[in-house]
Enzyme design. Structure first.
Site, PDB file in Angstrom:
ATOM      1  N   ASP A  14       0.827  -1.208   0.000  1.00 37.96           N
ATOM      2  CA  ASP A  14       0.000   0.000   0.000  1.00 37.96           C
ATOM      3  C   ASP A  14       0.866   1.265   0.000  1.00 37.96           C
ATOM      4  OD1 ASP A  14      -1.984   1.898   0.516  1.00 37.96           O
ATOM      5  OD2 ASP A  14      -3.046   0.567   1.901  1.00 37.96           O
ATOM      6  N   HIS A  16      -0.465   4.564  -0.046  1.00 38.06           N
ATOM      7  CA  HIS A  16      -1.188   5.776   0.367  1.00 38.06           C
ATOM      8  C   HIS A  16      -0.462   6.441   1.534  1.00 38.06           C
ATOM      9  CE1 HIS A  16      -4.339   3.575  -1.842  1.00 38.06           C
ATOM     10  NE2 HIS A  16      -4.709   4.798  -2.219  1.00 38.06           N
TER      11      HIS A  16
HETATM   12  C1  B12 Z   1      -4.707   9.755  -3.296  1.00 38.99           C
HETATM   13  C2  B12 Z   1      -5.206   8.346  -3.508  1.00 38.99           C
HETATM   14  C3  B12 Z   1      -4.374   7.483  -4.177  1.00 38.99           C
HETATM   15  C4  B12 Z   1      -2.990   7.855  -4.620  1.00 38.99           C
HETATM   16  C5  B12 Z   1      -2.069   7.749  -3.414  1.00 38.99           C
HETATM   17  C6  B12 Z   1      -0.883   8.704  -3.471  1.00 38.99           C
HETATM   18  C7  B12 Z   1      -0.034   8.566  -2.263  1.00 38.99           C
HETATM   19  N1  B12 Z   1       1.187   8.134  -2.452  1.00 38.99           N
HETATM   20  O1  B12 Z   1      -0.452   8.834  -1.153  1.00 38.99           O
HETATM   21  C8  B12 Z   1      -2.700   6.789  -5.720  1.00 38.99           C
HETATM   22  C9  B12 Z   1      -3.123   7.346  -7.063  1.00 38.99           C
HETATM   23  C10 B12 Z   1      -1.254   6.289  -5.813  1.00 38.99           C
HETATM   24  C11 B12 Z   1      -3.689   5.708  -5.317  1.00 38.99           C
HETATM   25  C12 B12 Z   1      -3.572   4.417  -5.764  1.00 38.99           C
HETATM   26  C13 B12 Z   1      -4.509   3.443  -5.472  1.00 38.99           C
HETATM   27  N2  B12 Z   1      -5.670   3.597  -4.846  1.00 38.99           N
HETATM   28 CO1  B12 Z   1      -6.147   5.168  -3.971  1.00 38.99          CO
HETATM   29  N3  B12 Z   1      -6.851   6.663  -3.250  1.00 38.99           N
HETATM   30  C14 B12 Z   1      -6.471   7.925  -3.037  1.00 38.99           C
HETATM   31  C15 B12 Z   1      -7.571   8.782  -2.383  1.00 38.99           C
HETATM   32  C16 B12 Z   1      -8.236   9.596  -3.483  1.00 38.99           C
HETATM   33  C17 B12 Z   1      -7.120   9.718  -1.281  1.00 38.99           C
HETATM   34  C18 B12 Z   1      -6.281   9.067  -0.208  1.00 38.99           C
HETATM   35  C19 B12 Z   1      -5.780  10.109   0.738  1.00 38.99           C
HETATM   36  O2  B12 Z   1      -4.649  10.551   0.673  1.00 38.99           O
HETATM   37  N4  B12 Z   1      -6.681  10.567   1.630  1.00 38.99           N
HETATM   38  C20 B12 Z   1      -6.406  11.579   2.606  1.00 38.99           C
HETATM   39  C21 B12 Z   1      -5.893  10.952   3.916  1.00 38.99           C
HETATM   40  C22 B12 Z   1      -5.668  12.058   4.927  1.00 38.99           C
HETATM   41  O3  B12 Z   1      -6.864  10.055   4.403  1.00 38.99           O
HETATM   42  P1  B12 Z   1      -6.640   8.518   4.578  1.00 38.99           P
HETATM   43  O4  B12 Z   1      -5.533   8.039   3.742  1.00 38.99           O
HETATM   44  O5  B12 Z   1      -7.916   7.815   4.463  1.00 38.99           O
HETATM   45  O6  B12 Z   1      -6.169   8.407   6.111  1.00 38.99           O
HETATM   46  C23 B12 Z   1      -6.978   8.852   7.173  1.00 38.99           C
HETATM   47  C24 B12 Z   1      -7.956   7.827   7.700  1.00 38.99           C
HETATM   48  O7  B12 Z   1      -8.180   6.736   6.826  1.00 38.99           O
HETATM   49  C25 B12 Z   1      -7.429   7.390   8.996  1.00 38.99           C
HETATM   50  N5  B12 Z   1      -6.573   6.223   9.100  1.00 38.99           N
HETATM   51  C26 B12 Z   1      -5.656   5.744   8.266  1.00 38.99           C
HETATM   52  N6  B12 Z   1      -5.012   4.714   8.806  1.00 38.99           N
HETATM   53  C27 B12 Z   1      -5.513   4.523  10.001  1.00 38.99           C
HETATM   54  C28 B12 Z   1      -5.171   3.621  10.998  1.00 38.99           C
HETATM   55  C29 B12 Z   1      -5.866   3.649  12.210  1.00 38.99           C
HETATM   56  C30 B12 Z   1      -5.518   2.666  13.254  1.00 38.99           C
HETATM   57  C31 B12 Z   1      -6.870   4.606  12.419  1.00 38.99           C
HETATM   58  C32 B12 Z   1      -7.603   4.619  13.656  1.00 38.99           C
HETATM   59  C33 B12 Z   1      -7.192   5.492  11.411  1.00 38.99           C
HETATM   60  C34 B12 Z   1      -6.524   5.479  10.236  1.00 38.99           C
HETATM   61  O8  B12 Z   1      -6.687   8.485   9.441  1.00 38.99           O
HETATM   62  C35 B12 Z   1      -6.054   9.123   8.345  1.00 38.99           C
HETATM   63  C36 B12 Z   1      -5.857  10.569   8.667  1.00 38.99           C
HETATM   64  O9  B12 Z   1      -7.081  11.214   8.911  1.00 38.99           O
HETATM   65  C37 B12 Z   1      -8.525   7.684  -1.798  1.00 38.99           C
HETATM   66  C38 B12 Z   1     -10.007   8.087  -1.738  1.00 38.99           C
HETATM   67  C39 B12 Z   1     -10.278   8.906  -0.543  1.00 38.99           C
HETATM   68  N7  B12 Z   1     -10.904  10.024  -0.770  1.00 38.99           N
HETATM   69  O10 B12 Z   1      -9.912   8.534   0.578  1.00 38.99           O
HETATM   70  C40 B12 Z   1      -8.290   6.526  -2.761  1.00 38.99           C
HETATM   71  C41 B12 Z   1      -8.469   5.066  -2.309  1.00 38.99           C
HETATM   72  C42 B12 Z   1      -7.880   4.962  -0.874  1.00 38.99           C
HETATM   73  N8  B12 Z   1      -7.689   4.316  -3.268  1.00 38.99           N
HETATM   74  C43 B12 Z   1      -8.267   3.242  -3.565  1.00 38.99           C
HETATM   75  C44 B12 Z   1      -7.717   2.310  -4.467  1.00 38.99           C
HETATM   76  C45 B12 Z   1      -8.576   1.099  -4.814  1.00 38.99           C
HETATM   77  C46 B12 Z   1      -6.462   2.507  -5.022  1.00 38.99           C
HETATM   78  C47 B12 Z   1      -5.759   1.584  -6.008  1.00 38.99           C
HETATM   79  C48 B12 Z   1      -5.886   0.092  -5.716  1.00 38.99           C
HETATM   80  C49 B12 Z   1      -6.336   1.947  -7.369  1.00 38.99           C
HETATM   81  C50 B12 Z   1      -5.843   1.127  -8.542  1.00 38.99           C
HETATM   82  N9  B12 Z   1      -6.621   0.155  -8.887  1.00 38.99           N
HETATM   83  O11 B12 Z   1      -4.834   1.433  -9.076  1.00 38.99           O
HETATM   84  C51 B12 Z   1      -4.317   2.060  -5.934  1.00 38.99           C
HETATM   85  C52 B12 Z   1      -3.510   1.273  -4.898  1.00 38.99           C
HETATM   86  C53 B12 Z   1      -2.065   1.679  -4.904  1.00 38.99           C
HETATM   87  C54 B12 Z   1      -1.304   1.069  -3.804  1.00 38.99           C
HETATM   88  N10 B12 Z   1      -0.421   0.130  -4.105  1.00 38.99           N
HETATM   89  O12 B12 Z   1      -1.459   1.415  -2.651  1.00 38.99           O
HETATM   90  C55 B12 Z   1      -9.594   3.029  -2.872  1.00 38.99           C
HETATM   91  C56 B12 Z   1      -9.527   1.968  -1.780  1.00 38.99           C
HETATM   92  C57 B12 Z   1     -10.823   1.157  -1.796  1.00 38.99           C
HETATM   93  C58 B12 Z   1     -10.928   0.157  -0.735  1.00 38.99           C
HETATM   94  N11 B12 Z   1     -10.142   0.103   0.287  1.00 38.99           N
HETATM   95  O13 B12 Z   1     -11.836  -0.619  -0.871  1.00 38.99           O
HETATM   96  C59 B12 Z   1      -9.933   4.496  -2.402  1.00 38.99           C
HETATM   97  C60 B12 Z   1     -10.744   4.557  -1.099  1.00 38.99           C
HETATM   98  C61 B12 Z   1     -10.714   5.149  -3.541  1.00 38.99           C
HETATM   99  C62 B12 Z   1     -12.063   4.471  -3.759  1.00 38.99           C
HETATM  100  N12 B12 Z   1     -13.103   4.991  -3.170  1.00 38.99           N
HETATM  101  O14 B12 Z   1     -12.128   3.499  -4.449  1.00 38.99           O
HETATM  102  N13 B12 Z   1      -4.650   6.170  -4.559  1.00 38.99           N
END
Ligand code: B12
Lengths: 141, 452
Positions: A14, A16
């Site tokens: 992963d 992200h």
């Molecule tokens: C930017 C992004 C990408 C970028 C990432 C760039 C980078 N290096 O960071 C790129 C384009 C590379 C990418 C790729 C992929 N992505 Co993407 N990506 C996103 C996106 C749009 C935003 C993620 C982000 O940065 N969010 C902002 C941060 C602040 O939030 P966060 O990561 O969720 O973290 C917060 C919380 O989740 C939480 N949290 C996180 N970890 C933990 C742990 C604990 C214990 C707790 C309590 C809370 C917690 O706290 C964090 C801070 O507030 C999301 C959609 C979305 N809006 O979330 C999809 C998403 C995460 N991606 C998704 C997918 C499927 C992929 C890919 C598989 C797509 C593909 N087929 O190519 C690939 C996987 C790549 C890989 N090997 O990891 C899906 C995951 C779906 C799922 N889990 O079922 C999402 C949700 C989009 C969707 N709705 O389909 N992605």
């Protein structure tokens, strides 16, 4: 009071990175000592870091949907490595798509995780939970 | 005129180099067998007499020496997790010029302590735990080491929270313990210089004495460091001008590989993993060498591949290896023997470089291909220095290096691929490392003049 140390990272293949940075910042601000491993972290790396740094918690993120596969066996390996009773947290988008959270939580708890957090959990919630769990550990010690 | 004498007490040869410090001229080099069994000064006197034949009588301004005689600096490294503090401890010791005879991880067992007693190291390096991290392991190991009935100094470079306590346990048992900074103060951050400095001090103060090398005092101002540390020093100084470089020191029993570079990824989309690498890094392959370890080379790659590095049949190679077994001082005469030795040397370099360098592996993520790198990327390193008797005397050192770098057997290795070979013809690297302690710029200019 001893430092409250935890290991943080995004498990598996992963990449992200944004959430990880936010959590690192938030946990550090909240007074925890964070060993942040960043993205693409293997189970072994979590464990080795926890051993060397004597961390009391491992906080695992998974966002890309493969969390269930990646997390399997982590608890057993921790036990094997002498990290018995270490706190295991997991959060992010830990499974594929939208599934009822209660079921997801149950499955991850069965895997040995102490706390499981659903999508969009704000860092404050995790911090509160961590503080409580660390207090419990400190009371035991 | 300001002549300076530089001496390297090697395991086999004692080499003497005379340098004119004002003009930066190499005045002469000479060597003779090292004589540890009788009196080490005999070998030196012989080498000096030969040197005098080249330079005439000289009043040396300064005399410096390094040594890997009498087994070199034999060290044991111990840490907690194999890939972390245990590896950090090993790297620290290697970089300090030691011969690491054994590395331990986790808590030492009774078998381990018995083994340590039998190995009788010159110095033991005790590591384990990040600062404020695990202290149970280092404390346990301090107790275990204290129980060993052998007098060797212990350098304590573990978790600072328990370092003092470890030292107390050791000194209470009559062991000398020197506390220094943690080799891994935070997770995945390497801090080996302070520890190396202490190792060197202990080497100067205790080891030289113990090995009967201190009798040399009238002849030289002092032994400054173990030979490999001098070589690493020379390479570091040279790289200030030449940029990133690698070096191979091919010996009869072991092969030392050096790299002076960050070794950061050169391929786009690569994530770096694992313990950070020291900028000046040394590794030693104890099973790879031209004579005592010739069979190790065979075991590492197999007969077929060994032969593929030269124009030679498997029967001939086997025959040559058997001859080496019988006579470690053998020199190739017949063309086929030379081919066999060529294959051996090329393969030894190849294996040494591949083990020293990092690796890159593809990771198939859901979004496509990404790469993970562990260790140093040396693929773009421009120069490779070749030293050691086995290489210099073949007269084919550059050819050997080219052959080794052209190998197709390590597709995931980040070993040097297109570096230009530079041969240390007059065997001056260790001498220049010593000279650099006296005058860094002088050593640098001399190396550039001599090597390029
Ligand atoms: C930017 C992004 C990408 C970028 C990432 C760039 C980078 N290096 O960071 C790129 C384009 C590379 C990418 C790729 C992929 N992505 Co993407 N990506 C996103 C996106 C749009 C935003 C993620 C982000 O940065 N969010 C902002 C941060 C602040 O939030 P966060 O990561 O969720 O973290 C917060 C919380 O989740 C939480 N949290 C996180 N970890 C933990 C742990 C604990 C214990 C707790 C309590 C809370 C917690 O706290 C964090 C801070 O507030 C999301 C959609 C979305 N809006 O979330 C999809 C998403 C995460 N991606 C998704 C997918 C499927 C992929 C890919 C598989 C797509 C593909 N087929 O190519 C690939 C996987 C790549 C890989 N090997 O990891 C899906 C995951 C779906 C799922 N889990 O079922 C999402 C949700 C989009 C969707 N709705 O389909 N992605």
């Amino acid at each position: 009071m001893a430092e409250r140390r935890m290991v943080l990272g995004v498990i598996g293949a992963d990449v992200h990175a944004v959430g990880n940075q936010i959590l690192n910042y938030a946990f550090t601000e909240a007074g925890f000592s964070v060993v942040n491993l960043g993205v693409m972290v293997s189970q072994e790396e979590f464990i080795e870091a926890a051993i060397e740094s004597d961390a009391k918690a491992i906080v695992v993120s998974s966002l890309y949907g493969h969390g269930e596969l990646d997390c399997r066996g982590l608890r057993e390996k921790c036990d094997e490595a002498g990290l018995k009773g270490i706190l295991l947290y997991v959060g992010g988008n830990i499974v594929v798509g939208k599934q009822p959270f209660e079921e997801v939580e149950k499955r991850f708890k069965a895997m040995g995780f102490d706390k499981v957090f659903g999508p969009g959990t704000p860092p404050e919630v995790t911090i509160e939970a961590l503080k409580k769990d660390f207090e419990l550990l400190e009371a035991q010690a | 005129m300001k002549p300076v004498l530089l001496v390297d007490f090697g395991s086999t040869y004692t080499k003497a180099t005379a340098v004119e410090a004002e003009s930066g001229k190499l005045m002469g080099t000479a060597q003779s067998y090292t004589t540890v069994e009788q009196d080490i000064s005999l070998g030196l006197e012989k080498a000096l007499a030969e040197l005098k034949g080249q330079t005439g009588a000289l009043e040396y301004e300064k005399r410096y020496a390094c040594s890997s005689a009498a087994g070199g600096l034999r060290m044991i490294a111990s840490g907690l997790v194999p890939s972390l503090t245990s590896e950090a401890a090993k790297r620290a010791a290697l970089g300090a010029g030691a011969k690491v005879i054994r590395t331990y991880a986790y808590e030492l067992t009774e078998d381990d302590t018995a083994e340590i007693a039998a190995l009788a190291p010159d110095i033991l390096l005790l590591c384990g735990g990040t600062d404020g991290g695990n202290s149970a392991c280092a404390l346990h190991n301090a107790e275990a080491i204290a129980s060993i009935d052998r007098d060797f100094p212990v350098v304590v470079a573990c978790n600072r929270a328990c370092a003092r306590k470890c030292a107390e346990i050791l000194t209470a048992a009559g062991r000398e313990a020197i506390v220094t900074e943690n080799v891994m103060p935070q997770f995945n951050s390497l801090n080996i210089e302070p520890c190396q400095k202490v190792i060197r001090e202990v080497f100067l103060r205790r080891i030289i004495q113990a090995k009967g090398l201190s009798r040399m005092h009238e002849l030289i101002s002092g032994i400054l460091m173990p030979t490999p540390a001098a070589v690493l020093q020379a390479l570091t100084v040279l790289s200030e001008d030449l940029g990133e470089l690698c070096a191979v020191d091919l010996g009869g029993a072991t092969t030392d590989i050096y790299s002076i570079t960050e070794g950061l990824p050169t391929k786009a989309g690569t994530v770096l993993r694992g313990l950070p690498e020291p900028y000046a890094k040394r590794t030693v392959e104890g099973d790879i060498g031209m004579r005592y370890s010739a069979n190790g080379v065979l075991e590492a790659v197999g007969l077929k591949r060994l032969c593929s590095n030269a124009d030679i049949t498997e029967e001939q190679m086997t025959a040559w290896l058997a001859r080496i077994q019988e006579d470690k001082g053998i020199l190739p005469r017949e063309p086929w023997e030379q081919q066999a030795d060529f294959a051996l040397a090329a393969t030894a370099i190849e294996v040494g470089l591949a083990r020293h360098a990092g690796e890159i592996e593809p990771v198939y993520t859901p979004m496509g291909l990404a790469y993970q790198q562990t260790g140093k990327d040396l693929t773009r390193v421009k120069q490779i220095l070749l030293t050691g008797g086995a290489l210099i005397h073949t007269g084919k050192a550059a050819e050997l290096a080219q052959k080794a770098m052209a190998t197709t057997f390590y597709p995931s290795s980040l070993m040097p691929r297109q570096a230009q070979a530079v041969v240390d013809r007059h065997y001056i690297l260790s001498a220049m490392g010593l000279l650099s302690q006296y005058d860094r710029t002088l050593a640098k200019t001399m190396m550039i003049k001599e090597l390029l």
